[in-house]
Design a protein around this motif. Structure first.
Motif, mmCIF file in Angstrom:
data_model
loop_
_atom_site.group_PDB
_atom_site.id
_atom_site.type_symbol
_atom_site.label_atom_id
_atom_site.label_comp_id
_atom_site.label_asym_id
_atom_site.label_seq_id
_atom_site.Cartn_x
_atom_site.Cartn_y
_atom_site.Cartn_z
ATOM 1 N N TYR A 134 -49.275 -26.990 -15.334
ATOM 2 C CA TYR A 134 -47.926 -26.807 -14.808
ATOM 3 C C TYR A 134 -47.446 -25.374 -15.056
ATOM 4 N N PHE A 135 -46.709 -24.835 -14.078
ATOM 5 C CA PHE A 135 -46.143 -23.496 -14.205
ATOM 6 C C PHE A 135 -44.692 -23.479 -13.734
ATOM 7 N N LEU A 136 -43.916 -22.625 -14.377
ATOM 8 C CA LEU A 136 -42.581 -22.283 -13.899
ATOM 9 C C LEU A 136 -42.516 -20.762 -13.867
ATOM 10 N N VAL A 137 -42.258 -20.198 -12.693
ATOM 11 C CA VAL A 137 -42.186 -18.743 -12.525
ATOM 12 C C VAL A 137 -40.841 -18.401 -11.904
ATOM 13 N N ARG A 180 -41.724 -33.441 -12.938
ATOM 14 C CA ARG A 180 -41.673 -33.610 -11.493
ATOM 15 C C ARG A 180 -41.611 -32.229 -10.845
ATOM 16 N N VAL A 181 -42.357 -32.054 -9.768
ATOM 17 C CA VAL A 181 -42.275 -30.803 -9.010
ATOM 18 C C VAL A 181 -41.154 -30.977 -7.994
ATOM 19 N N ASP A 182 -39.934 -30.722 -8.438
ATOM 20 C CA ASP A 182 -38.775 -30.985 -7.595
ATOM 21 C C ASP A 182 -37.737 -29.866 -7.634
ATOM 22 N N GLY A 183 -38.060 -28.765 -8.322
ATOM 23 C CA GLY A 183 -37.098 -27.667 -8.422
ATOM 24 C C GLY A 183 -36.041 -27.871 -9.482
ATOM 25 N N LYS A 184 -36.002 -29.069 -10.082
ATOM 26 C CA LYS A 184 -35.085 -29.313 -11.198
ATOM 27 C C LYS A 184 -35.856 -29.018 -12.481
ATOM 28 N N ILE A 185 -35.418 -28.033 -13.221
ATOM 29 C CA ILE A 185 -36.271 -27.475 -14.272
ATOM 30 C C ILE A 185 -35.754 -27.757 -15.682
ATOM 31 N N ASP A 186 -34.982 -28.820 -15.855
ATOM 32 C CA ASP A 186 -34.454 -29.147 -17.186
ATOM 33 C C ASP A 186 -35.572 -29.388 -18.197
ATOM 34 N N GLU A 187 -36.697 -29.965 -17.737
ATOM 35 C CA GLU A 187 -37.783 -30.284 -18.665
ATOM 36 C C GLU A 187 -38.447 -29.036 -19.242
ATOM 37 N N TRP A 188 -38.159 -27.877 -18.656
ATOM 38 C CA TRP A 188 -38.758 -26.619 -19.106
ATOM 39 C C TRP A 188 -37.896 -25.881 -20.133
#
Length: 262
Positions: free
Chosen positions: A98-101, A49-57
């Motif tokens: 998907y990206f997390l920066v 989910r694009v929700d700012g909760k990044i546990d899946e990363w």
């Protein structure tokens, strides 16, 4: 004479079989697709989910943005400007990447509107060589502003879903980009999307990096690979892998994060 023709036919058939075998290997193995010095192997994540909760990363490997790109005589100090990034995908959502920066920046500069000198405002850039062709260099760029609002270059509300959270000098971008949807109005980009589907073993070119701007100008641009931002040979290989980040391979160590090939 008959023996000669039989031998000739046998040789031609053997060559055809060998050529077919090589083509099969080339089309199914990511090793043959890799052309560049570094490779990020993106694993799948579930319940994204694009929700700012990044546990899946949590188990995705982060690559440091510790290389200079188009601006800066030397790397900035860590408390001034630093960052890292991660990449993932899901086979049930194959048109999106998907990206997390994560960024630390001591001062936000936001003085330009979208699509007007975005590189002179604090921002993150995602650049792709979807053809994975370092000669033709059919490159596409998305730019997301550190103000949490600006979409520039190919980025548009149709093809970009993102959440930006800020705590002090720390910024976290969670992003899903969809190349198949209409692009932004930048003249260098057609307004239509493109045919793209991620799949196991597919390799494309990737460069993602950040702009640090102060005093009205860009002072640094840093990314995971050194070199000019628009040089496709200064990209890395992004390879999509079937493995899930949240699944432990039976009887093996948990080597399910992204791999960096030096």
């Amino acid at each position: 004479m008959k023996k000669y023709f039989k031998s000739l036919i046998f040789t031609k058939n053997l060559i055809a079989i060998l050529i077919g075998f090589v083509l099969i290997i080339c089309s199914t193995s990511p090793i043959f697709a890799a052309k560049r010095d570094k490779e990020y192997v993106a694993k799948q994540i579930s319940n994204f989910r694009v929700d700012g909760k990044i546990d899946e990363w949590e188990r995705a490997e982060a690559v440091a943005f510790d290389q200079l790109k188009d601006a800066g005589a030397a790397l900035p100090k860590a408390n001034d400007f630093t960052g890292k990034g991660r990449v993932a995908w899901n086979a049930k959502d194959p048109t999106r990447i998907y990206f997390l920066v994560e960024i630390t920046d001591d001062e936000l500069q936001d003085i330009h509107p979208p699509d007007s000198k975005w590189w002179e405002d604090d921002s993150v850039e995602f650049m792709f060589d979807f053809d994975n062709d370092v000669v033709r260099e059919a490159l596409v760029q998305w730019t997301l502003g550190a103000n949490g609002e600006d979409l520039s270059a190919a980025a548009s509300p149709d093809n970009t879903e993102w959440a930006l959270s800020k705590s002090g000098n720390n910024y976290i971008y969670e992003v899903a980009l969809d190349p198949t949807k209409p692009r932004g109005p930048n003249p260098g980009n057609p307004n239509t999307g493109m045919d793209f589907k991620a799949k196991d073993g597919l390799t494309i070119g990737l460069s993602f990096h950040m702009n640090d701007c102060e005093n009205g100008v860009r002072e640094h641009q840093i990314g995971w690979i050194a070199g000019n931002a628009w040089d496709a040979q200064a990209f890395g290989d992004l390879t999509f892998d079937r493995e899930f980040l949240d699944v432990e391979p039976a009887g093996k160590l948990a080597l399910t994060w992204a791999a960096i090939k030096q």
